[in-house]
Design a protein around this motif. Structure first.
Motif, PDB file in Angstrom:
ATOM      1  N   UNK A 498      -6.367  -5.463  -4.908  1.00  0.00           N
ATOM      2  CA  UNK A 498      -5.027  -5.382  -4.325  1.00  0.00           C
ATOM      3  C   UNK A 498      -5.030  -4.630  -2.999  1.00  0.00           C
ATOM      4  N   UNK A 499      -5.736  -3.493  -2.950  1.00  0.00           N
ATOM      5  CA  UNK A 499      -5.638  -2.617  -1.780  1.00  0.00           C
ATOM      6  C   UNK A 499      -6.879  -2.627  -0.881  1.00  0.00           C
ATOM      7  N   UNK A 500      -8.060  -2.523  -1.481  1.00  0.00           N
ATOM      8  CA  UNK A 500      -9.255  -2.208  -0.713  1.00  0.00           C
ATOM      9  C   UNK A 500      -9.990  -3.425  -0.157  1.00  0.00           C
ATOM     10  N   UNK A 501      -9.821  -4.573  -0.775  1.00  0.00           N
ATOM     11  CA  UNK A 501     -10.655  -5.727  -0.432  1.00  0.00           C
ATOM     12  C   UNK A 501     -10.526  -6.164   1.019  1.00  0.00           C
ATOM     13  N   UNK A 502      -9.348  -5.997   1.613  1.00  0.00           N
ATOM     14  CA  UNK A 502      -9.165  -6.428   3.002  1.00  0.00           C
ATOM     15  C   UNK A 502      -8.931  -5.263   3.940  1.00  0.00           C
ATOM     16  N   UNK A 504      -6.528  -3.169   3.769  1.00  0.00           N
ATOM     17  CA  UNK A 504      -5.101  -3.171   4.103  1.00  0.00           C
ATOM     18  C   UNK A 504      -4.434  -1.822   3.886  1.00  0.00           C
ATOM     19  N   UNK A 505      -5.178  -0.830   3.436  1.00  0.00           N
ATOM     20  CA  UNK A 505      -4.602   0.503   3.219  1.00  0.00           C
ATOM     21  C   UNK A 505      -3.628   0.504   2.057  1.00  0.00           C
ATOM     22  N   UNK A 506      -2.399   0.923   2.308  1.00  0.00           N
ATOM     23  CA  UNK A 506      -1.386   0.961   1.250  1.00  0.00           C
ATOM     24  C   UNK A 506      -0.643  -0.361   1.132  1.00  0.00           C
ATOM     25  N   UNK A 507      -0.988  -1.334   1.964  1.00  0.00           N
ATOM     26  CA  UNK A 507      -0.367  -2.656   1.878  1.00  0.00           C
ATOM     27  C   UNK A 507      -1.173  -3.548   0.946  1.00  0.00           C
ATOM     28  N   UNK A 508      -0.523  -4.582   0.450  1.00  0.00           N
ATOM     29  CA  UNK A 508      -1.192  -5.522  -0.450  1.00  0.00           C
ATOM     30  C   UNK A 508      -2.057  -6.480   0.369  1.00  0.00           C
ATOM     31  N   UNK A 509      -3.263  -6.731  -0.109  1.00  0.00           N
ATOM     32  CA  UNK A 509      -4.151  -7.683   0.553  1.00  0.00           C
ATOM     33  C   UNK A 509      -3.531  -9.079   0.532  1.00  0.00           C
ATOM     34  N   UNK A 519       0.002  -7.023 -12.619  1.00  0.00           N
ATOM     35  CA  UNK A 519      -0.818  -6.406 -13.670  1.00  0.00           C
ATOM     36  C   UNK A 519      -1.198  -4.972 -13.323  1.00  0.00           C
ATOM     37  N   UNK A 520      -1.510  -4.719 -12.048  1.00  0.00           N
ATOM     38  CA  UNK A 520      -1.830  -3.353 -11.649  1.00  0.00           C
ATOM     39  C   UNK A 520      -0.607  -2.457 -11.773  1.00  0.00           C
ATOM     40  N   UNK A 521       0.553  -2.950 -11.382  1.00  0.00           N
ATOM     41  CA  UNK A 521       1.788  -2.170 -11.531  1.00  0.00           C
ATOM     42  C   UNK A 521       2.039  -1.845 -13.003  1.00  0.00           C
ATOM     43  N   UNK A 522       1.772  -2.819 -13.868  1.00  0.00           N
ATOM     44  CA  UNK A 522       1.933  -2.596 -15.301  1.00  0.00           C
ATOM     45  C   UNK A 522       0.978  -1.517 -15.802  1.00  0.00           C
ATOM     46  N   UNK A 523      -0.273  -1.536 -15.294  1.00  0.00           N
ATOM     47  CA  UNK A 523      -1.247  -0.506 -15.676  1.00  0.00           C
ATOM     48  C   UNK A 523      -0.794   0.871 -15.212  1.00  0.00           C
ATOM     49  N   UNK A 524      -0.277   0.946 -13.990  1.00  0.00           N
ATOM     50  CA  UNK A 524       0.241   2.224 -13.494  1.00  0.00           C
ATOM     51  C   UNK A 524       1.359   2.737 -14.399  1.00  0.00           C
ATOM     52  N   UNK A 532       4.021   5.143  -8.676  1.00  0.00           N
ATOM     53  CA  UNK A 532       3.094   4.153  -8.126  1.00  0.00           C
ATOM     54  C   UNK A 532       3.483   2.749  -8.580  1.00  0.00           C
ATOM     55  N   UNK A 533       3.824   2.658  -9.864  1.00  0.00           N
ATOM     56  CA  UNK A 533       4.213   1.364 -10.423  1.00  0.00           C
ATOM     57  C   UNK A 533       5.453   0.833  -9.717  1.00  0.00           C
ATOM     58  N   UNK A 534       6.431   1.717  -9.509  1.00  0.00           N
ATOM     59  CA  UNK A 534       7.680   1.318  -8.873  1.00  0.00           C
ATOM     60  C   UNK A 534       7.437   0.830  -7.445  1.00  0.00           C
ATOM     61  N   UNK A 535       6.584   1.537  -6.725  1.00  0.00           N
ATOM     62  CA  UNK A 535       6.269   1.154  -5.353  1.00  0.00           C
ATOM     63  C   UNK A 535       5.575  -0.208  -5.310  1.00  0.00           C
ATOM     64  N   UNK A 536       4.644  -0.416  -6.236  1.00  0.00           N
ATOM     65  CA  UNK A 536       3.899  -1.676  -6.245  1.00  0.00           C
ATOM     66  C   UNK A 536       4.776  -2.846  -6.674  1.00  0.00           C
ATOM     67  N   UNK A 537       5.660  -2.610  -7.663  1.00  0.00           N
ATOM     68  CA  UNK A 537       6.609  -3.661  -8.048  1.00  0.00           C
ATOM     69  C   UNK A 537       7.499  -4.036  -6.871  1.00  0.00           C
ATOM     70  N   UNK A 538       7.873  -3.038  -6.069  1.00  0.00           N
ATOM     71  CA  UNK A 538       8.699  -3.311  -4.897  1.00  0.00           C
ATOM     72  C   UNK A 538       7.984  -4.208  -3.901  1.00  0.00           C
ATOM     73  N   UNK A 539       6.699  -3.927  -3.669  1.00  0.00           N
ATOM     74  CA  UNK A 539       5.905  -4.766  -2.768  1.00  0.00           C
ATOM     75  C   UNK A 539       5.744  -6.180  -3.339  1.00  0.00           C
ATOM     76  N   UNK A 540       5.560  -6.244  -4.666  1.00  0.00           N
ATOM     77  CA  UNK A 540       5.390  -7.544  -5.316  1.00  0.00           C
ATOM     78  C   UNK A 540       6.676  -8.357  -5.235  1.00  0.00           C
TER      79      UNK A 540
END
Length: 596
Positions: A498-502, A504-509, A519-524, A532-540
């Motif tokens: 989600x984060x490191x592959x491209x 992209x920092x704190x942005x989604x790849x 799924x990552x948001x669910x794990x958080x 963290x989960x809330x932030x990622x769900x927002x991006x999603x």
């Protein structure tokens, strides 16, 4: 210094001997950099080069950190041909007011026979080229600086070098347009290309401008650029139109109901380049769309039964259509040609052919679909447990979609272990078992490793090799690892994807799927990292295009917001969720609970 004024007066009146003696006297009391440089300059004026060199050398020895002394000494050494000496002394000047002296030394030394194999795109040349540009204002040096950044993948730094929109010629404008495109600054790229005047470079500019408009979600302007290129090619036969331009134009024209133009564009490509993969894939998708029955209104159905036709019905009946059988035949021919040439068959085309088969053969059973998938894998095997990546992804999606999770898991784990030679955990004890009472080797005890441990071990192996595997492989590894209840390894895999592959920092790849983000948001959330989960769900949520998916994401955000005591935010999320999907019972129930 008053003594130097006297020396100047003596030089003006032609009293050279007296001036020389006065300079020697003045040198004894010259301690500042200004005074030493003054004495150096006057010895030079008198033609006493050896004395001038002695003075500046002594000045550098006593004041090695003074930029002006270093600059003067470096220039002297360059004139004498002592490039290595000038390089050493001018090093501290790099990037400063006198940086061009260091650049000159580096370039002279690099162009010598001893540096014939010098890598001129090495990062150490950045300041050299930029200083040379600052001194000469020759934009070629700036382009060289940009090339170093581009070769290292630092596209933003390269794009930052462009100072304005004044270019010496079309070639330079096109160069900086490509730099801006690589940096994702499509608006700047377009503005650069708008300065291009000659037809030669316009033929290159239009495709790049079309792509830039496409990435800016301006499809109409993108198509306009493609048409400009096509028009230019009609006027000038030497101007070629890339097949990709015609394919993209065909797709746009079909979207805007220009079916005849779309058909002509695509058939032109296939006639000229019958094995061009994007054209064959597009042909296949158009053929499937044309195979579907035309949606009719009640009135149109009634009119159709009478044998009459509305204008819309007549246009549909009379427009050229693509045939599924023809699409399949063309794709098969292209794949057969690749096989005859003993090259790998294109797995994108293989998958497209399978998908068209599956969508149009309505009587094909699940068992039959799976048999074709396995047959395709066997026919295109690259080695033991190794397959073309796009075909592998398709096979996994098919197996998972048919709820054949274990088959998919076995296929994937064997593939990953074979491709990356991941170290498999050895669960056999390694201590010396000795011999039995008869002197024979004692057999090691049979260790039965729980299946859950073996499964967890795969997740750990994959997580340990996360930087080596491709993003899609990382996502599947995370999916199976999550199913195996190895949450720690699954989180690591998802975070990388989600984060490191491209980078992209704190942005989604851009390369990661939305399901992996969710799924990552669910794990958080399940591990207590609610923020963290809330932030990622927002991006999603911002990335989701399907209304039902977005509704589910907003509901999950509301659950977390309610848990954190942010009921007002939770109600806003729920209202939006219900507006997107009025049948979302979970969202309605949670809203009633919060309101009550």
């Amino acid at each position: 210094m008053a003594q130097l004024d006297m020396v100047d007066a003596l030089i003006k009146t032609g009293q050279v001997s007296e001036a020389f003696k006065a300079l020697e006297d003045a040198e004894g009391s010259a301690f500042s950099a200004f005074a030493r440089l003054g004495i150096y300059k006057r010895f030079s004026v008198l033609g006493e080069d050896s004395e001038a060199e002695r003075v500046i050398k002594d000045a550098y020895k006593n004041l090695p950190d003074n930029d002006e002394i270093c600059a003067v000494y470096s220039r002297l050494l360059l004139r004498k041909g002592d490039t290595e000496g000038a390089l050493k002394i001018s090093e501290r000047l790099s990037g400063g007011k006198y940086g061009s002296l260091h650049s000159e030394a580096v370039l002279k030394l690099s162009s010598s026979d001893r540096a014939a194999n010098k890598d001129f795109l090495n990062g150490s040349f950045v300041s050299v080229y930029y200083d040379a540009f600052e001194r000469t204002k020759d934009s070629s040096w700036l382009k060289n600086t940009a090339l170093i950044f581009l070769s290292a993948g630092n596209y933003t730094q390269a794009a930052d070098l462009q100072e304005d929109y004044s270019f010496k010629d079309d070639e330079e404008a096109f160069f900086w347009a490509k730099v801006q495109f690589d940096a994702g600054r499509y608006d700047v790229c377009i503005r650069n290309l708008q300065t291009v005047k000659s037809d030669t470079f316009k033929s290159k500019a239009w495709p790049l401008m079309a792509d830039s408009y496409y990435f800016l979600d301006d499809e109409a302007s993108s198509e306009n650029c493609r048409q400009n290129l096509i028009t230019l090619a009609r006027k000038n036969p030497e101007t070629g139109v890339p097949s990709s331009i015609l394919v993209n134009s065909s797709i746009y024209q079909r979207k805007t109901d220009k079916f005849n133009e779309s058909y002509d564009c695509l058939m032109t490509v296939i006639h000229n380049n019958p094995y061009y993969i994007p054209a064959l894939v597009t042909y296949s998708r158009f053929a499937y769309e044309d195979s579907l029955a035309q949606p009719l209104t009640e009135l149109e159905r009634a009119v159709r039964q009478t044998g009459l036709r509305t204008l819309r019905m007549r246009e549909y009946d009379e427009r050229p259509k693509f045939l599924v059988s023809d699409a399949l035949a063309k794709m098969k021919d292209a794949l057969d040609q690749q096989h005859k040439k003993n090259v790998l068959r294109d797995d994108i085309l293989l998958v497209e052919m399978l998908q068209l088969d599956f969508k149009t053969e309505t009587d094909l059973t699940v068992k039959g679909r799976n048999a074709r998938v396995w047959n395709a894998l066997e026919e295109n095997c690259l080695g033991k447990d190794l397959y073309p990546p796009y075909l592998m992804q398709f096979a996994l999606h098919e197996l998972i979609g048919c709820d054949l999770i274990e088959e998919a898991r076995a296929l994937f784990t064997d593939y990953i272990d074979a491709k990356y030679h991941l170290e498999v955990q050895d669960f056999t004890p390694h201590d010396d078992q000795g011999t039995d009472v008869f002197g024979a080797d004692r057999l090691p005890p049979q260790v039965e490793v729980p299946e859950a441990v073996v499964r967890a071990a795969f997740g750990d192996r994959a997580a340990g090799a996360v930087h080596r595997i491709d993003v899609w492989e990382c996502e599947f590894a995370a999916y199976f690892t999550l199913r195996d209840k190895n949450g720690t390894a699954a989180r690591r895999l998802y975070e990388y994807a989600v984060y490191e592959s491209s980078g992209a920092g704190t942005n989604i790849s851009n390369d990661v799927s939305l399901s992996s983000v969710i799924n990552l948001a669910m794990l958080y959330s399940s591990s207590g990292d609610k923020e963290k989960a809330l932030e990622l769900y927002g991006l999603a949520s911002g990335r989701a295009k399907n209304a039902l998916t977005k509704s589910v994401i907003l509901y999950r955000m509301a659950v977390i917001q309610n848990y954190l005591g942010r009921d007002r935010d939770a109600l806003l999320s729920l209202d939006y969720s219900i507006a997107l999907d009025k049948s979302n019972a979970d969202a309605r129930l949670l809203k009633r609970m919060i309101e009550n």
